[in-house]
Scaffold this motif. Structure first.
Motif, short mmCIF file in Angstrom:
data_model
loop_
_atom_site.label_atom_id
_atom_site.label_comp_id
_atom_site.label_asym_id
_atom_site.label_seq_id
_atom_site.Cartn_x
_atom_site.Cartn_y
_atom_site.Cartn_z
N VAL A 43 -32.84 18.76 -5.84
CA VAL A 43 -32.82 19.98 -5.02
C VAL A 43 -31.56 20.00 -4.17
O VAL A 43 -31.22 19.01 -3.51
CB VAL A 43 -34.06 20.06 -4.10
N TYR A 44 -30.88 21.15 -4.19
CA TYR A 44 -29.76 21.36 -3.28
C TYR A 44 -29.62 22.86 -3.00
O TYR A 44 -29.34 23.64 -3.92
CB TYR A 44 -28.45 20.81 -3.87
N ASN A 45 -29.86 23.25 -1.75
CA ASN A 45 -29.73 24.64 -1.33
C ASN A 45 -30.42 25.60 -2.30
O ASN A 45 -29.81 26.53 -2.82
CB ASN A 45 -28.26 25.02 -1.17
N ALA A 46 -31.70 25.36 -2.50
CA ALA A 46 -32.47 26.12 -3.49
C ALA A 46 -33.59 26.93 -2.84
O ALA A 46 -34.61 27.21 -3.48
CB ALA A 46 -33.05 25.17 -4.54
N ASN A 61 -51.26 23.96 -16.95
CA ASN A 61 -52.64 23.90 -17.43
C ASN A 61 -53.05 22.53 -17.96
O ASN A 61 -54.21 22.36 -18.35
CB ASN A 61 -52.89 25.00 -18.48
N ILE A 62 -52.14 21.58 -17.92
CA ILE A 62 -52.56 20.20 -18.20
C ILE A 62 -53.38 19.66 -17.04
O ILE A 62 -54.11 18.67 -17.17
CB ILE A 62 -51.33 19.29 -18.45
N GLY A 63 -53.26 20.32 -15.90
CA GLY A 63 -53.94 19.89 -14.68
C GLY A 63 -52.97 19.18 -13.75
O GLY A 63 -52.41 18.14 -14.13
N PHE A 64 -52.76 19.76 -12.56
CA PHE A 64 -51.77 19.17 -11.65
C PHE A 64 -52.15 17.77 -11.22
O PHE A 64 -51.30 16.96 -10.84
CB PHE A 64 -51.59 20.08 -10.42
N GLN A 65 -53.45 17.43 -11.30
CA GLN A 65 -53.88 16.08 -10.92
C GLN A 65 -53.30 15.02 -11.85
O GLN A 65 -53.28 13.83 -11.51
CB GLN A 65 -55.41 15.99 -10.90
N HIS A 66 -52.82 15.44 -13.02
CA HIS A 66 -52.24 14.49 -13.99
C HIS A 66 -50.72 14.37 -13.85
O HIS A 66 -50.09 13.68 -14.64
CB HIS A 66 -52.58 14.92 -15.41
N ILE A 67 -50.15 15.07 -12.87
CA ILE A 67 -48.70 15.14 -12.71
C ILE A 67 -48.27 14.51 -11.39
O ILE A 67 -48.91 14.71 -10.37
CB ILE A 67 -48.21 16.60 -12.76
N SER A 68 -47.21 13.76 -11.45
CA SER A 68 -46.52 13.29 -10.24
C SER A 68 -45.24 14.10 -10.10
O SER A 68 -44.36 14.02 -10.95
CB SER A 68 -46.19 11.80 -10.35
N LEU A 69 -45.15 14.92 -9.06
CA LEU A 69 -43.97 15.76 -8.85
C LEU A 69 -43.08 15.10 -7.81
O LEU A 69 -43.49 14.88 -6.66
CB LEU A 69 -44.38 17.15 -8.38
N ILE A 70 -41.86 14.77 -8.23
CA ILE A 70 -40.91 14.07 -7.36
C ILE A 70 -39.73 15.00 -7.10
O ILE A 70 -38.97 15.35 -8.01
CB ILE A 70 -40.42 12.76 -8.01
N LEU A 71 -39.59 15.43 -5.85
CA LEU A 71 -38.52 16.35 -5.45
C LEU A 71 -37.51 15.57 -4.62
O LEU A 71 -37.85 15.01 -3.57
CB LEU A 71 -39.11 17.49 -4.62
N VAL A 72 -36.27 15.53 -5.09
CA VAL A 72 -35.22 14.74 -4.42
C VAL A 72 -34.19 15.70 -3.85
O VAL A 72 -33.44 16.34 -4.60
CB VAL A 72 -34.56 13.74 -5.38
N ASP A 73 -34.15 15.82 -2.52
CA ASP A 73 -33.22 16.74 -1.87
C ASP A 73 -31.92 16.03 -1.51
O ASP A 73 -31.91 15.01 -0.82
CB ASP A 73 -33.86 17.31 -0.60
N ASP A 74 -30.82 16.62 -1.98
CA ASP A 74 -29.49 16.02 -1.81
C ASP A 74 -28.75 16.66 -0.62
O ASP A 74 -27.66 17.20 -0.76
CB ASP A 74 -28.68 16.19 -3.09
N CYS A 75 -29.42 16.60 0.56
CA CYS A 75 -28.83 17.10 1.81
C CYS A 75 -28.60 18.61 1.79
O CYS A 75 -27.50 19.09 2.08
CB CYS A 75 -27.53 16.38 2.13
N ASP A 79 -32.92 26.23 3.95
CA ASP A 79 -34.30 25.93 4.36
C ASP A 79 -35.06 25.09 3.34
O ASP A 79 -36.28 24.94 3.45
CB ASP A 79 -35.04 27.25 4.62
N SER A 80 -34.37 24.55 2.34
CA SER A 80 -35.04 23.81 1.27
C SER A 80 -35.88 22.65 1.81
O SER A 80 -37.02 22.44 1.37
CB SER A 80 -34.02 23.28 0.26
#
Length: 512
Positions: A43-46, A61-75, A79-80
């Motif tokens: 993520v950068y200024n998004a 629809n796979i089910g969010f409980q089965h997903i690990s969402l990793i968001l990496v913000d690069d400064c 407002d990101s």
């Protein structure tokens, strides 16, 4: 949920690695539980699009409980970061990483995602793009079913004035456990979209993104494809690529000379791998024909430049790299005009290079000559070797009629692969998901007939359709039509009309 679970790393080494940069993590504890899929988003200024991006993962629809969402913000400076914090507060399986210092490349955020991920499979998503609702499941199911390390689906590019499919070679067919080298354009369009990989495969082979401003994804996925063994592909839409405006995300900042420098670095990297010659040629073809001819010269930025010498000097650097090879890379080129340009560039006939591409870009009415089953354009170059530029493929309509309750279209193809046509595809002009295909019958030496009974064409819904001849599984060409006569039939209150477009190609329109 305890959001005080932050940690920092600050190792003072001379060369930063994934572990050696300083960052803060929200929801670190979410990484303790292994999931089916990790989705990594740099993520950068998004701020404008990141909510849609994150929501597209949550709603899978796979089910969010089965997903690990990793968001990496690069400064980010917009407002990101606040938006990402809100999501971390709402969902315990969203891990947010805040880098202390900007890296200037999506490579480090993605690599950090690989290191942090605790899942069987991993996929990447840019912070202004989004998944189709079943996108993650499509890729996951292919990997599980076929037990391969790599799967890819369809990417649809969203534009202000329409849509188009990116990387048609990847999603033209449903393929299970095939060699990637059986797909001739496999090294083309190597962005991170619509792909999923076995995470342990990446770690076992130490495959990571090189920390370059450009071409980091190209080198990464070349490494993946060279090491993964068999792959699987799907025709289903998986990923939507946002080109709705001139958004400046971390992954969409371009300078042609900087970009060419990183492409040269990738060329050297590939040649140093000492690959099997045929595999090396496939990889180098993309780096030379597409990155060094198409993107460097066959673009308006070249024609408008007041410093064309810089372009020629850069290409000479590329020729120096190619001295390490024992083959003529231009023999692998898909488009004959690029072979002509390569020949002129190697001969330093720079005025003719400019003339060739200025004609290619700006001359709307090019004269086509057909002979010996091939088609040529009459170029402005006067020497015998270059005055005729061969076309990859050219199609001409011989006849189009409606009789005996069916449409019949006969046509002829001109080109080296003229005998490889498989079917006619009708692609809806406004919706890339709507595609209809009808097989063609060969009449010999590039001639074909298409017969569509009225009961079959009734399956084609309202709208305008682009008409393509598909050959070699995914390559395509339109059919030129000389006369403007329309061929019309009616059924079930709808009118089906074959007509000539303003560009003189045969198309289909269905109206009430």
């Amino acid at each position: 949920m305890n959001l005080s679970n932050f940690f920092k790393l600050n190792k003072k080494e001379s060369k930063p690695s994934v572990e050696e940069r300083e960052y803060t993590i929200l929801n670190k504890e979410a990484l303790a539980e292994e999931k089916k899929v990790a989705v990594v988003v740099p993520v950068y200024n998004a701020e404008e699009y990141v909510r849609k991006t994150v929501d597209s993962v949550i709603l899978q629809n796979i089910g969010f409980q089965h997903i690990s969402l990793i968001l990496v913000d690069d400064c980010s400076t917009d407002d990101s970061r606040n938006i990402l914090t809100e999501y971390a507060e709402l969902y315990e399986n969203i891990t947010v990483v805040f880098l202390k210092d900007n890296t200037g490349t999506p490579a480090y955020p993605r690599n950090l995602g690989i290191e942090l991920a605790n899942a069987k499979y991993i996929t990447f998503l840019d912070a202004d793009d989004w998944f189709a609702p079943n996108g993650v499941k499509i890729l996951f199911d292919m990997l599980e079913r076929d037990q391969v390390n790599y799967a890819v689906g369809k990417t649809i590019e969203m534009q202000v004035n329409g849509q188009k499919t990116i990387g048609k070679h990847e999603s033209s067919l449903n393929r299970a456990k095939v060699s990637p080298f059986s797909i001739r354009h496999i090294f083309y369009h190597l962005g991170p979209r619509a792909r999923m990989m076995n995470l342990q495969f990446l770690k076992d082979n130490d495959i990571r993104y090189p920390e370059m401003k450009f071409a980091e994804d190209k080198q990464f996925f070349m490494d993946v494809l060279l090491a993964c063994g068999d792959i699987s592909t799907s025709t289903e839409p998986v990923y939507y690529l946002n080109r709705m405006d001139n958004n400046e995300s971390l992954t969409k900042q371009t300078n042609i000379m900087e970009k060419t420098d990183t492409n040269i670095a990738v060329m050297k990297y590939i040649l140093n791998k000492k690959l099997d010659t045929e595999k090396e040629k496939m990889a180098m073809n993309r780096l030379i024909e597409f990155d060094s001819i198409t993107r460097l010269f066959d673009r308006m930025h070249f024609l408008k430049s007041e410093n064309k010498e810089a372009y020629y000097n850069k290409f000479n650097e590329i020729l120096n790299v190619l001295k390490k090879t024992k083959y003529d890379i231009s023999e692998t080129f898909f488009h004959p005009i690029h072979k002509t340009a390569y020949r002129l560039l190697t001969q330093k006939r720079y005025d003719e290079v400019e003339k060739l591409f200025r004609w290619s870009k700006k001359e709307p009415d090019k004269n086509i000559v057909t002979q010996g089953g091939l088609a040529y354009l009459e170029s402005p170059l006067t020497d015998e070797e270059n005055k005729l530029v061969e076309l990859r493929m050219h199609g001409e309509t011989e006849s189009a009629v409606f009789a005996d309750h069916k449409f019949t279209v006969t046509f002829r193809l001109f080109g080296q692969d003229r005998n490889n046509a498989q079917y006619i595809q009708f692609q809806h002009r406004d919706n890339m998901k709507v595609v209809h295909q009808f097989p063609v019958q060969s009449l010999g030496d590039g001639r074909y007939v298409l017969e569509i009974p009225l009961r079959d064409i009734e399956k084609v819904g309202l709208g305008g359709y682009i008409m393509y001849v598909i050959y070699n599984d995914y390559e395509r060409v339109m059919l030129n039509r000389d006369d403007g006569e329309k061929v019309t039939a009616e059924a079930n209150g709808l009118q089906y009309q074959f007509y000539r477009t303003v560009k003189e190609n045969l198309s289909l329109k269905v109206t009430k």
